[in-house]
Design an enzyme around this catalytic site. Structure first.
Site, mmCIF file in Angstrom:
data_model
loop_
_atom_site.group_PDB
_atom_site.id
_atom_site.type_symbol
_atom_site.label_atom_id
_atom_site.label_comp_id
_atom_site.label_asym_id
_atom_site.label_seq_id
_atom_site.Cartn_x
_atom_site.Cartn_y
_atom_site.Cartn_z
ATOM 1 N N CYS A 187 0.835 -1.209 0.000
ATOM 2 C CA CYS A 187 0.000 0.000 0.000
ATOM 3 C C CYS A 187 0.861 1.247 0.000
ATOM 4 C CB CYS A 187 -0.984 0.012 1.167
ATOM 5 S SG CYS A 187 -0.208 0.049 2.778
ATOM 6 N N CYS A 207 -2.415 -2.656 9.618
ATOM 7 C CA CYS A 207 -1.957 -1.291 9.922
ATOM 8 C C CYS A 207 -1.440 -1.231 11.358
ATOM 9 C CB CYS A 207 -3.084 -0.284 9.731
ATOM 10 S SG CYS A 207 -4.061 -0.528 8.233
HETATM 11 FE FE1 FES Z 1 -1.643 0.081 4.471
HETATM 12 FE FE2 FES Z 1 -3.271 0.833 6.413
HETATM 13 S S1 FES Z 1 -3.786 0.354 4.368
HETATM 14 S S2 FES Z 1 -1.157 0.590 6.502
#
Ligand code: FES
Length: 150
Positions: free
Chosen positions: A34, A103
């Site tokens: 991400c 996360c």
């Molecule tokens: Fe990657 Fe939250 S979506 S750390």
């Protein structure tokens, strides 16, 4: 997606944001998929974490979990900080949606990375104390190596 009030509170009003220029330990962890990055700064006196600040470039849950993680370790001993788990961070935030669990792992690992750096700066091998840093990659993706949970 449903967030608890505590998550929303820490997301909109994160605690301990910033940098410590003369930090005793700095840890940076990122999630390759991400692209979220978390940087944690620690000030340590004796065995106590006297100050902690963070910078997170990432999703709302990453900001909320790093904010909560700083609150949980500030004023605590290194030993206590090493016991901080992503589960404890999630519990303190009254939970996270399943796709956001990783996360909180990022927050846990950012603290550990900063403690590793603290020991490394003193010429002490951090691994026996802090352990190996986990792979903080997503536990999920949308099939093409990316995710849409941000
Ligand atoms: Fe990657 Fe939250 S979506 S750390």
């Amino acid at each position: 997606m449903m967030y608890s009030e505590k998550v929303l509170d820490h997301f909109t009003n994160p605690r301990n944001v910033g940098e410590i220029p003369d930090a005793d330990g700095v840890g940076e962890v990122g999630n390759a998929k991400c692209g979220d990055i978390m940087k944690m700064y620690l000030k340590i006196q004796g065995d106590t974490i006297t100050d902690v600040k963070f910078k997170t470039f990432g999703c709302g849950a990453a900001i909320a979990t790093s904010s909560m993680a700083t609150e949980l370790i500030k004023g605590k001993t290194i030993e206590d900080a090493l016991k901080l788990t992503n589960k404890a961070v999630m519990e303190a935030l009254d939970g996270l949606p399943p796709v956001k669990v990783h996360c909180s792992v990022l927050a846990e690992q950012a603290v550990r990375a900063a403690l590793s750096d603290y020991y490394a700066r003193q010429g002490i091998d951090p691994e026996p104390i802090v352990g190996k840093l986990k792979d903080v990659d997503h536990d999920h993706d949308d099939g093409d190596g990316s995710c849409s949970c941000g």
